[in-house]
Design an enzyme around this catalytic site. Structure first.
Site, PDB file in Angstrom:
ATOM      1  N   TYR A  85     -15.252   4.609   7.650  1.00 56.20           N
ATOM      2  CA  TYR A  85     -15.608   3.347   7.544  1.00 56.20           C
ATOM      3  C   TYR A  85     -16.898   2.796   8.033  1.00 56.20           C
ATOM      4  O   TYR A  85     -17.252   2.080   8.695  1.00 56.20           O
ATOM      5  CB  TYR A  85     -14.638   2.311   8.083  1.00 56.20           C
ATOM      6  CG  TYR A  85     -13.353   2.190   7.111  1.00 56.20           C
ATOM      7  CD1 TYR A  85     -13.277   1.389   6.214  1.00 56.20           C
ATOM      8  CD2 TYR A  85     -12.095   2.922   7.836  1.00 56.20           C
ATOM      9  CE1 TYR A  85     -11.963   1.230   5.424  1.00 56.20           C
ATOM     10  CE2 TYR A  85     -11.029   2.658   6.994  1.00 56.20           C
ATOM     11  CZ  TYR A  85     -10.883   1.933   5.832  1.00 56.20           C
ATOM     12  OH  TYR A  85      -9.670   2.090   5.253  1.00 56.20           O
ATOM     13  N   CYS A 128      -3.818   2.419  -4.374  1.00 55.15           N
ATOM     14  CA  CYS A 128      -4.687   2.997  -3.815  1.00 55.15           C
ATOM     15  C   CYS A 128      -4.953   4.322  -4.371  1.00 55.15           C
ATOM     16  O   CYS A 128      -4.068   5.316  -4.292  1.00 55.15           O
ATOM     17  CB  CYS A 128      -4.129   3.316  -2.353  1.00 55.15           C
ATOM     18  SG  CYS A 128      -5.449   4.290  -1.226  1.00 55.15           S
ATOM     19  N   HIS A 156      -7.815   0.206  -4.120  1.00 55.34           N
ATOM     20  CA  HIS A 156      -8.627   0.981  -3.116  1.00 55.34           C
ATOM     21  C   HIS A 156      -9.282   2.093  -4.101  1.00 55.34           C
ATOM     22  O   HIS A 156      -8.315   2.895  -4.534  1.00 55.34           O
ATOM     23  CB  HIS A 156      -7.820   1.807  -2.251  1.00 55.34           C
ATOM     24  CG  HIS A 156      -7.488   0.702  -1.093  1.00 55.34           C
ATOM     25  ND1 HIS A 156      -6.628   1.024  -0.062  1.00 55.34           N
ATOM     26  CD2 HIS A 156      -7.796  -0.493  -0.921  1.00 55.34           C
ATOM     27  CE1 HIS A 156      -6.410   0.179   0.691  1.00 55.34           C
ATOM     28  NE2 HIS A 156      -7.058  -0.987   0.199  1.00 55.34           N
ATOM     29  N   ASP A 160     -13.100   2.855  -1.015  1.00 51.44           N
ATOM     30  CA  ASP A 160     -12.174   3.172   0.331  1.00 51.44           C
ATOM     31  C   ASP A 160     -12.978   4.172   0.786  1.00 51.44           C
ATOM     32  O   ASP A 160     -12.960   5.257   0.158  1.00 51.44           O
ATOM     33  CB  ASP A 160     -10.748   3.437  -0.424  1.00 51.44           C
ATOM     34  CG  ASP A 160      -9.817   3.480   0.723  1.00 51.44           C
ATOM     35  OD1 ASP A 160      -9.889   2.827   1.894  1.00 51.44           O
ATOM     36  OD2 ASP A 160      -8.670   3.919   0.455  1.00 51.44           O
ATOM     37  N   HIS A 161     -13.020   4.014   1.885  1.00 54.28           N
ATOM     38  CA  HIS A 161     -13.596   5.073   2.796  1.00 54.28           C
ATOM     39  C   HIS A 161     -15.143   5.748   2.178  1.00 54.28           C
ATOM     40  O   HIS A 161     -15.508   5.121   0.930  1.00 54.28           O
ATOM     41  CB  HIS A 161     -12.728   6.475   2.978  1.00 54.28           C
ATOM     42  CG  HIS A 161     -11.557   6.201   3.737  1.00 54.28           C
ATOM     43  ND1 HIS A 161     -10.431   6.843   3.497  1.00 54.28           N
ATOM     44  CD2 HIS A 161     -10.829   4.675   3.955  1.00 54.28           C
ATOM     45  CE1 HIS A 161      -9.442   6.479   4.102  1.00 54.28           C
ATOM     46  NE2 HIS A 161      -9.655   5.127   4.232  1.00 54.28           N
ATOM     47  N   HIS A 201       1.022  -1.234  -0.025  1.00 53.88           N
ATOM     48  CA  HIS A 201       0.017   0.152  -0.112  1.00 53.88           C
ATOM     49  C   HIS A 201       0.791   1.245   0.090  1.00 53.88           C
ATOM     50  O   HIS A 201       1.946   1.169   0.762  1.00 53.88           O
ATOM     51  CB  HIS A 201      -0.993   0.004   1.398  1.00 53.88           C
ATOM     52  CG  HIS A 201      -1.760   1.039   1.423  1.00 53.88           C
ATOM     53  ND1 HIS A 201      -1.813   2.495   1.594  1.00 53.88           N
ATOM     54  CD2 HIS A 201      -3.219   1.080   1.003  1.00 53.88           C
ATOM     55  CE1 HIS A 201      -2.840   2.865   1.606  1.00 53.88           C
ATOM     56  NE2 HIS A 201      -3.678   2.429   1.080  1.00 53.88           N
TER      57      HIS A 201
HETATM   58  C1  DNO Z   1      -6.874   3.651   5.304  1.00 55.17           C
HETATM   59  C2  DNO Z   1      -6.113   2.581   4.643  1.00 55.17           C
HETATM   60  C3  DNO Z   1      -4.932   2.114   5.451  1.00 55.17           C
HETATM   61  C4  DNO Z   1      -4.219   0.729   4.987  1.00 55.17           C
HETATM   62  C5  DNO Z   1      -2.804   0.340   5.516  1.00 55.17           C
HETATM   63  C6  DNO Z   1      -2.405  -0.951   4.611  1.00 55.17           C
HETATM   64  O1  DNO Z   1      -7.919   3.457   5.231  1.00 55.17           O
HETATM   65  O2  DNO Z   1      -5.884   2.557   3.294  1.00 55.17           O
HETATM   66  O3  DNO Z   1      -5.525   1.570   6.633  1.00 55.17           O
HETATM   67  O4  DNO Z   1      -5.040  -0.075   5.038  1.00 55.17           O
HETATM   68  O5  DNO Z   1      -2.020   1.396   5.579  1.00 55.17           O
HETATM   69  O6  DNO Z   1      -1.303  -1.200   5.232  1.00 55.17           O
END
Ligand code: DNO
Length: 398
Positions: free
Chosen positions: A369, A271, A298, A351-352, A233
């Protein structure tokens, strides 16, 4: 694409049944009860996998098996910690979970300054405000030499922001930055973060990169044997914080790390919100260049500001070309299918999401989340995937 959803385990206020109702088929989770650095026991992995499968879902990706700071600095007991990490990788492979996300961020994991940034529609988003971060670093933490990390206009704004903050606001800012966000590693108090910064800052980018590559050279052969794909990531945000080294922020960084251990088991988590927070990262070009080694995405959008600040916008409304990105990822999946690659699907998760609707005011929601905001994001992204897939099928029929 495999539609997945991050679940923080049995303590997550969102149930597996609700996730299923949102339409996801894959779960992204971690064994959050295992201390960083310890081996993941097979029994615990299998128990969690069964819990997920009993709800008609699949454990698609592990996010994350975190790395102990001593591995990142190659100090202390790091050799034993790497051995433990190898064993965890063997164990997840044996249990039948094949994609592992991890990161190599120093000291702080993902970082925001404001977790309740109110949007014009009164929903709340996560935000990184550069001048607030600078205010904390320079005037509250008082890191030696911190002023040199910021442009004069950011410093000036930081002082104005600081002067306008109440004590409660300063405490909240500190908590947001150093106490750790959901799924993140590292929770510090002020003295603790000072000590951690001192330990990492002297390594510089070259030292940090050398340690990451040394880790990869040890882990990737083991992952390959276990049938596991490692997907790193990126740094979030993708630039230095507290003057610390950052080595997974740009396309050049990604290219160098893939080349450091040029095997299929050495891959990326693309991401979009993290890489996309820099205007010099072209996400579509990255998806096309690194496609073969992208195992997890993500999908998140952001709106950038000139000084490096950003907030998390709606999934289809921001500076990231989400349609172009998904299009490139679908091309890669098609390539894998044609080439007969095992596990051709790329796992994506919304993501989020914004805190909105009935989730507003609820206690216990993990920042970023909550349920409704992510469900909205997933539905929008699913629409894009469906439309692009349908168009591809039609053009094949013509
Ligand atoms: C945030 C995420 C991070 C990610 C970690 C991966 O929302 O993208 O918590 O999961 O940093 O190791």
């Amino acid at each position: 694409m495999k539609e997945t959803w991050r679940w923080f385990g049995p303590k997550d206020p969102i149930s597996l049944q609700h996730i299923k109702q949102a339409g996801a088929t894959g779960i992204v989770t971690s064994l959050h009860h295992i201390k960083t650095g310890e081996v993941w026991p097979i029994a615990d992995i299998l128990e969690r996998k069964k819990m997920i499968e009993d709800n008609g879902l699949e454990w698609a990706v592990i996010e994350s098996i975190p790395l102990h700071n001593d591995i990142k600095t190659r100090t202390g007991n790091y050799q034993q910690l790497i051995e433990n990490y190898k064993q965890s990788i063997r164990n997840v492979g044996t249990a039948g979970v094949y994609d592992v996300c991890y990161n190599f961020m120093p000291v702080v994991d993902w970082t925001r300054t404001n977790l309740t940034y109110t949007l014009p529609n009164n929903a709340q988003a996560l935000r990184f405000e550069m001048s607030d971060f600078a205010a904390y670093d320079v005037y509250i933490l008082k890191r030696p030499g911190a002023e040199t990390s910021y442009k004069p206009e950011v410093l000036a704004k930081a002082k104005t922001r600081l002067d306008a903050m109440s004590n409660e606001e300063k405490t909240l800012l500190e908590k947001n930055i150093i106490a750790g966000l959901p799924g993140g590693e590292g929770s510090y108090d002020r003295d603790g973060i000072r000590a951690a910064i001192d330990q990492f800052i002297k390594m510089g980018d070259a030292g940090m990169r050398a340690n990451l590559f040394a880790f990869l050279r040890e882990i990737i052969p083991i992952a390959e044997e276990a049938g596991v794909r490692m997907a790193i990531h990126p740094d979030d945000p993708p630039f230095s914080l507290f003057g610390l080294p950052r080595v997974v922020s740009t396309a050049d960084d990604a290219r160098a790390l893939l080349n450091a251990a040029p095997r299929p088991a050495n891959g990326l988590t693309l991401c979009a919100g993290s890489y996309g927070a820099r205007c010099d990262n072209d996400l579509v070009a990255m998806a096309r260049e690194f496609g073969e080694r992208i195992y997890f995405v993500h999908l998140r959008n952001i709106k950038r500001e000139d000084d490096g600040s950003f907030f998390e916008s709606d999934h289809l409304d921001g500076d990231n070309d989400m349609v172009g990105l998904i299009d490139a990822l679908l091309d890669e999946e098609q390539r894998r299918q044609q080439a007969g690659v095992k596990l051709p699907a790329i796992s994506m998760r919304p993501d989020h999401g914004h805190l909105m609707g009935d989730d507003l005011g609820k206690t216990g929601m993990n920042p970023g989340y909550s349920y409704t905001g992510r469900m909205k994001g997933l539905a929008e992204l699913r629409g894009v995937i469906h439309a692009l897939t349908t168009l591809r099928e039609r053009s094949l029929r013509v």
